[in-house]
Structure formats: structure tokens, C-alpha cells
Design a protein around this motif. Structure first.
Motif, PDB file in Angstrom:
ATOM      1  N   TYR A   1       1.107  -1.424   0.012  1.00 25.45           N
ATOM      2  CA  TYR A   1      -0.212  -0.181  -0.135  1.00 25.45           C
ATOM      3  C   TYR A   1       0.788   0.876   0.249  1.00 25.45           C
ATOM      4  CZ  TYR A   1      -3.934  -3.037   1.081  1.00 25.45           C
ATOM      5  OH  TYR A   1      -5.239  -4.285   1.130  1.00 25.45           O
ATOM      6  N   PHE A   2       1.539   0.895   0.786  1.00 24.67           N
ATOM      7  CA  PHE A   2       2.636   2.409   0.424  1.00 24.67           C
ATOM      8  C   PHE A   2       3.152   2.716  -0.362  1.00 24.67           C
ATOM      9  CE2 PHE A   2       3.983   1.165   5.157  1.00 24.67           C
ATOM     10  CZ  PHE A   2       2.857   2.284   5.715  1.00 24.67           C
ATOM     11  N   PHE A   3       3.399   1.568  -1.967  1.00 21.90           N
ATOM     12  CA  PHE A   3       4.786   2.435  -2.917  1.00 21.90           C
ATOM     13  C   PHE A   3       3.378   2.023  -4.002  1.00 21.90           C
ATOM     14  CE2 PHE A   3       7.640   1.188   0.078  1.00 21.90           C
ATOM     15  CZ  PHE A   3       8.434   2.587   0.847  1.00 21.90           C
ATOM     16  N   SER A   4       2.520   1.605  -3.430  1.00 20.70           N
ATOM     17  CA  SER A   4       1.931   1.277  -5.088  1.00 20.70           C
ATOM     18  C   SER A   4       1.115   1.943  -5.959  1.00 20.70           C
ATOM     19  CB  SER A   4       0.819  -0.817  -4.765  1.00 20.70           C
ATOM     20  OG  SER A   4      -0.094   0.271  -3.807  1.00 20.70           O
ATOM     21  N   TYR A   5       1.099   2.729  -5.874  1.00 20.63           N
ATOM     22  CA  TYR A   5      -0.014   3.946  -6.815  1.00 20.63           C
ATOM     23  C   TYR A   5       0.509   4.097  -7.666  1.00 20.63           C
ATOM     24  CZ  TYR A   5       3.907   7.186  -4.091  1.00 20.63           C
ATOM     25  OH  TYR A   5       5.406   7.160  -4.023  1.00 20.63           O
ATOM     26  N   ALA A   6       1.814   3.699  -7.870  1.00 17.38           N
ATOM     27  CA  ALA A   6       1.754   3.380  -9.545  1.00 17.38           C
ATOM     28  C   ALA A   6       1.479   2.424 -10.464  1.00 17.38           C
ATOM     29  CB  ALA A   6       3.280   4.353  -9.684  1.00 17.38           C
ATOM     30  N   ARG A   7       0.840   1.815  -9.906  1.00 21.16           N
ATOM     31  CA  ARG A   7       0.075   0.843 -10.720  1.00 21.16           C
ATOM     32  C   ARG A   7      -1.198   1.158 -11.153  1.00 21.16           C
ATOM     33  NH1 ARG A   7       3.264  -3.927  -9.543  1.00 21.16           N
ATOM     34  NH2 ARG A   7       3.960  -4.013  -7.533  1.00 21.16           N
ATOM     35  N   SER A   8      -1.857   2.272 -10.476  1.00 22.15           N
ATOM     36  CA  SER A   8      -3.486   2.337 -11.410  1.00 22.15           C
ATOM     37  C   SER A   8      -2.508   3.261 -12.369  1.00 22.15           C
ATOM     38  CB  SER A   8      -3.492   3.102 -10.745  1.00 22.15           C
ATOM     39  OG  SER A   8      -4.231   2.398  -9.206  1.00 22.15           O
ATOM     40  N   LEU A   9      -1.848   4.245 -12.766  1.00 20.19           N
ATOM     41  CA  LEU A   9      -1.896   4.433 -13.737  1.00 20.19           C
ATOM     42  C   LEU A   9      -0.897   4.378 -14.933  1.00 20.19           C
ATOM     43  CD1 LEU A   9      -0.407   7.821 -15.227  1.00 20.19           C
ATOM     44  CD2 LEU A   9       1.481   7.276 -14.131  1.00 20.19           C
ATOM     45  N   PHE A  10      -0.235   2.906 -14.791  1.00 21.86           N
ATOM     46  CA  PHE A  10      -0.085   2.259 -16.330  1.00 21.86           C
ATOM     47  C   PHE A  10      -1.673   2.065 -16.195  1.00 21.86           C
ATOM     48  CE2 PHE A  10       4.511   2.702 -14.878  1.00 21.86           C
ATOM     49  CZ  PHE A  10       4.235   3.269 -15.309  1.00 21.86           C
ATOM     50  N   ILE A  11      -2.495   0.888 -15.018  1.00 24.04           N
ATOM     51  CA  ILE A  11      -3.801   0.521 -15.678  1.00 24.04           C
ATOM     52  C   ILE A  11      -4.676   1.527 -16.342  1.00 24.04           C
ATOM     53  CG2 ILE A  11      -6.194  -0.970 -14.830  1.00 24.04           C
ATOM     54  CD1 ILE A  11      -3.857  -1.724 -12.650  1.00 24.04           C
ATOM     55  N   ALA A  12      -5.175   2.339 -15.753  1.00 19.83           N
ATOM     56  CA  ALA A  12      -6.291   3.375 -16.363  1.00 19.83           C
ATOM     57  C   ALA A  12      -5.151   3.772 -17.841  1.00 19.83           C
ATOM     58  CB  ALA A  12      -5.485   4.604 -15.385  1.00 19.83           C
ATOM     59  N   ASP A  13      -4.197   3.913 -17.951  1.00 21.47           N
ATOM     60  CA  ASP A  13      -3.144   4.319 -19.158  1.00 21.47           C
ATOM     61  C   ASP A  13      -3.272   3.189 -20.101  1.00 21.47           C
ATOM     62  OD1 ASP A  13      -2.538   7.017 -20.490  1.00 21.47           O
ATOM     63  OD2 ASP A  13      -0.600   6.481 -20.813  1.00 21.47           O
ATOM     64  N   GLN A  14      -4.319   2.240 -20.647  1.00 22.15           N
ATOM     65  CA  GLN A  14      -4.392   1.052 -20.988  1.00 22.15           C
ATOM     66  C   GLN A  14      -2.679   0.799 -21.597  1.00 22.15           C
ATOM     67  OE1 GLN A  14      -7.177   1.930 -24.768  1.00 22.15           O
ATOM     68  NE2 GLN A  14      -6.528   3.842 -24.080  1.00 22.15           N
ATOM     69  N   ARG A  15      -1.832   0.304 -20.169  1.00 28.98           N
ATOM     70  CA  ARG A  15      -0.611  -0.028 -19.887  1.00 28.98           C
ATOM     71  C   ARG A  15      -0.483  -1.164 -18.954  1.00 28.98           C
ATOM     72  NH1 ARG A  15       3.888   4.349 -20.558  1.00 28.98           N
ATOM     73  NH2 ARG A  15       5.035   2.334 -21.437  1.00 28.98           N
ATOM     74  N   ALA A  16      -1.248  -2.033 -19.260  1.00 29.99           N
ATOM     75  CA  ALA A  16      -1.819  -2.587 -17.656  1.00 29.99           C
ATOM     76  C   ALA A  16      -0.196  -3.721 -17.887  1.00 29.99           C
ATOM     77  CB  ALA A  16      -2.697  -3.892 -17.632  1.00 29.99           C
ATOM     78  N   TYR A  17      -0.031  -4.175 -19.326  1.00 34.85           N
ATOM     79  CA  TYR A  17       1.221  -4.701 -18.990  1.00 34.85           C
ATOM     80  C   TYR A  17       2.586  -4.704 -19.051  1.00 34.85           C
ATOM     81  CZ  TYR A  17       3.271  -2.098 -23.153  1.00 34.85           C
ATOM     82  OH  TYR A  17       3.021  -0.345 -23.346  1.00 34.85           O
ATOM     83  N   VAL A  18       2.459  -3.180 -18.169  1.00 34.30           N
ATOM     84  CA  VAL A  18       3.980  -3.016 -18.062  1.00 34.30           C
ATOM     85  C   VAL A  18       3.829  -3.361 -16.436  1.00 34.30           C
ATOM     86  CG1 VAL A  18       5.120  -1.134 -17.281  1.00 34.30           C
ATOM     87  CG2 VAL A  18       4.106  -0.775 -19.590  1.00 34.30           C
ATOM     88  N   ASN A  19       2.838  -3.328 -16.133  1.00 34.15           N
ATOM     89  CA  ASN A  19       2.557  -3.139 -14.262  1.00 34.15           C
ATOM     90  C   ASN A  19       2.373  -5.025 -14.202  1.00 34.15           C
ATOM     91  OD1 ASN A  19       1.880  -3.430 -11.351  1.00 34.15           O
ATOM     92  ND2 ASN A  19      -0.055  -4.356 -12.384  1.00 34.15           N
ATOM     93  N   ASN A  20       1.997  -5.594 -15.219  1.00 37.73           N
ATOM     94  CA  ASN A  20       1.650  -7.418 -15.374  1.00 37.73           C
ATOM     95  C   ASN A  20       3.388  -7.220 -15.392  1.00 37.73           C
ATOM     96  OD1 ASN A  20      -0.292  -7.958 -14.869  1.00 37.73           O
ATOM     97  ND2 ASN A  20      -0.840  -6.924 -16.916  1.00 37.73           N
ATOM     98  N   ILE A  21       4.723  -7.454 -16.078  1.00 34.54           N
ATOM     99  CA  ILE A  21       5.739  -7.266 -16.681  1.00 34.54           C
ATOM    100  C   ILE A  21       7.025  -7.167 -14.946  1.00 34.54           C
ATOM    101  CG2 ILE A  21       8.178  -6.996 -17.733  1.00 34.54           C
ATOM    102  CD1 ILE A  21       5.781  -6.586 -20.178  1.00 34.54           C
ATOM    103  N   ASN A  22       6.360  -6.437 -14.555  1.00 38.71           N
ATOM    104  CA  ASN A  22       7.626  -5.514 -13.378  1.00 38.71           C
ATOM    105  C   ASN A  22       6.766  -7.545 -11.911  1.00 38.71           C
ATOM    106  OD1 ASN A  22       8.544  -3.936 -11.512  1.00 38.71           O
ATOM    107  ND2 ASN A  22       6.030  -4.062 -10.702  1.00 38.71           N
ATOM    108  N   GLN A  23       4.951  -7.222 -11.937  1.00 36.60           N
ATOM    109  CA  GLN A  23       4.925  -7.642 -10.789  1.00 36.60           C
ATOM    110  C   GLN A  23       5.524  -9.879 -10.949  1.00 36.60           C
ATOM    111  OE1 GLN A  23       0.621  -7.179 -10.441  1.00 36.60           O
ATOM    112  NE2 GLN A  23       1.314  -6.855  -8.425  1.00 36.60           N
TER     113      GLN A  23
END
Length: 318
Positions: free
Chosen positions: A139-161
Motif C-alpha cells: 500500500y505504501f508504494f503501489s499507487y504508480a500501478r493505477s497510472l499504467f492500468i488507467a493509461d491502457q498499459r497494464a502489461y507494464v505492471n504485469n511484467i514488473n510483478q
């Protein structure tokens, strides 16, 4: 203009591949865990997971509400408003992280209540709080994930995770085989969570240099009102998820013991793995739906919805 079809295909393919890799590493780690640790430890891990599902109620659906509010300013490239929303998100999630740490400390004190007498493991309260820390860090560091998801770039978050989770699982397997140490296993969970969140934040700052993440711009009252409405709407859904998915392990641990819960967890992992695979396919296209919802006509929204509904039905049936 963003190509919705390309975004959908890329996000879906990457999400599916990432989930398959994650499932393979999780199943491997589960096999090693069963062979190197007692059933009580496996049951404790399942119990910790259920208790954290309950504590996650503190999130109140804020993440989904903030993500929804990002679609329109991102489509209009209003990066000032995006920055203001993400700054708000960062502050709210910081408060949620501290709340979960506090609630976890209180819950750890009463942890023996959830375990059948005589069937516990040494230092279970300390182990649970390590699990709490690992969850709170997300929760302390996850806010950037929503930016990629909302910008239609969820794949960036998935590759990172999936990359960080894969490395974490490999090291955890080595620790289990060599030392059979559950505390070290949990410490690696903390380290993996922290690494994944720091990397996604670094990636966001590299690719969105115009964002300060500490904006002083005020969020319009209309958006604030919509955020409140969406959070309230999400609360009932979170209650339902907790009641349905967050209590079975508690009841088994309380009345049957951790060893029985450990056996149950093995079977539950298979069902949860299949469900999460379908869930990843659906989650991968959420950003595309959000973008079409604020830029496309009603006819475009309907066509996109029914096409993806058909795709999901085919995936589930297969």
C-alpha cells in the motif's frame, strides 16, 4: 490516438503469459513447501492470507475509484489533474498502510483465538506480523500501478510483478530446501513486495517525467463527489468478497486445526489459480474499457463490451 484493439491484445497476452508463469512458480513452491515444512506451517500460511483479506477492508475500494477517475484526464492529457489525483492516492494509501500495520499488530495479539488449542506453531504471532508488514508495504508504494492500468498499459505492471514474483519464489524455494526456515521465507516475501513496488515507481517516474507526485493542485469538487460515490459503492462489494472468500480458512483453523487447513490449502490453490487466470484476462482490458467510456460513443462502448464478453465466455468454457 490510442489503438484500443492493440492495447487489448497486448495487455491480454502479457497478462495471460504472466499469470501462467506465476502459477507455475507458485505450484512449484507449494510442492517444495509441502515436502520441506510441516502441514501446520502450510496451514498457518493459509490462515495468514485469510486474515489479511479481512484487513484489506481498510482499503475501502479507494484504488478502483482513483483508477476510474484517471481515465478522463489521461484521455484529455490533462496531466496536471492526473498529478493531483495520484498525489491524493499516494497520501490515502500511505494512511491505509499505517492502518493495516496497526490493525495487524492488534490482530496478532489475538491470533491464538483463531487456532485450535494445542495445534499451533512456535512464534506464530511474530510470523503473522511479518506477513502483515509484507502486505502493508504494497500500500505504501503501489499507487504508480493505477497510472499504467488507467493509461491502457497494464502489461507494464504485469511484467514488473511476474518478474519480481518469479525471482522471489525461486529464492524462497532455495531457502526452504536448504534451511527449512519459515521466518526467512516471510522476509523474502517482504523483500519481493518492496522490490516490485520500487521498480514500478521508478518506471512510472521515467515514463511520466511531467508528474511530480506531490501536486498542490486542488481536485475539482465534482470529481471528489464522484470518488466518494464510487468508494461507497465498492464497500458493499468488498464486504461480499470477505464474507465469501475470507472466512473459510478461519473456520477450519479454529475448529479442525492448522494441519487440516494445510491440506485444504493445497486443493484451494488449484481452484484459485484457475480463477485468477480468468481474472487476469478480464483485468487486462479494464483500462481499455475506461478509455472508451470517456472518449467513444455509446455504440462503440456496446460493441467493445459484447466482443470482450464473448471472448471471456470462450475462455471460461475452454
Amino acid at each position: 490516438m490510442i489503438n484500443h484493439a492493440t492495447a487489448t491484445v497486448k495487455n491480454t497476452v502479457v497478462a495471460t503469459g504472466a499469470q501462467l508463469v506465476t502459477l507455475a512458480s507458485q505450484f512449484t513452491m507449494q510442492i517444495v513447501f509441502v515436502q520441506t515444512m510441516s502441514a501446520n506451517y502450510l496451514g498457518a500460511n493459509g490462515l495468514f492470507n485469510n486474515l489479511m483479506n479481512i484487513l484489506s477492508f481498510a482499503e475501502l475500494g479507494i484504488g478502483a475509484a482513483i483508477t476510474f477517475s484517471l481515465y478522463r484526464p489521461l484521455a484529455n492529457r490533462d496531466m496536471g489533474l492526473v498529478d493531483a489525483l495520484l498525489t491524493c492516492y499516494r497520501r490515502l494509501y500511505g494512511g491505509i498502510g499505517f492502518t493495516i500495520l496497526l490493525l495487524g499488530l492488534l490482530l496478532a495479539a489475538g491470533l491464538p483465538f483463531f487456532v485450535k488449542p494445542g495445534l499451533t506453531i512456535p512464534h506464530i504471532q511474530f510470523m503473522f506480523y511479518l506477513y502483515v508488514i509484507g502486505t502493508a508495504l504494497s500500500y505504501f508504494f503501489s499507487y504508480a500501478r493505477s497510472l499504467f492500468i488507467a493509461d491502457q498499459r497494464a502489461y507494464v505492471n504485469n511484467i514488473n510483478q511476474v518478474g519480481c514474483r518469479f525471482i522471489q519464489n525461486i529464492v524462497q524455494i532455495v531457502v526452504l530446501v536448504v534451511w527449512q526456515n519459515y521466518v526467512a521465507f516471510l522476509m523474502l516475501h517482504i523483500g519481493g513486495t518492496l522490490l516490485a513496488n520500487l521498480l514500478i515507481n521508478w518506471r512510472a517516474k521515467q515514463q511520466y517525467p511531467m508528474l511530480t507526485w506531490r501536486s498542490s493542485q486542488r481536485i475539482p469538487e465534482t470529481i471528489k463527489q464522484k470518488l466518494r460515490e464510487n468508494v461507497l459503492g465498492n464497500i458493499s462489494a468488498k464486504v461480499g468478497v470477505i464474507v465469501v472468500n475470507g472466512t473459510d480458512n478461519l473456520l477450519i483453523a479454529k475448529y479442525l486445526g492448522l494441519s487440516v487447513l494445510g491440506a485444504y490449502t493445497n486443493y484451494a490453490l488449484i481452484v484459485q489459480g484457475l480463477s485468477s487466470l480468468v481474472g487476469q484476462v478480464m483485468a487486462a482490458i479494464v483500462g481499455v474499457f475506461g478509455h472508451i467510456g470517456v472518449t467513444g460513443s455509446v455504440a462503440q462502448q456496446q460493441v467493445t463490451y459484447y466482443r470482450n464478453l464473448c471472448l471471456i465466455a470462450l475462455v471460461v468454457q475452454s
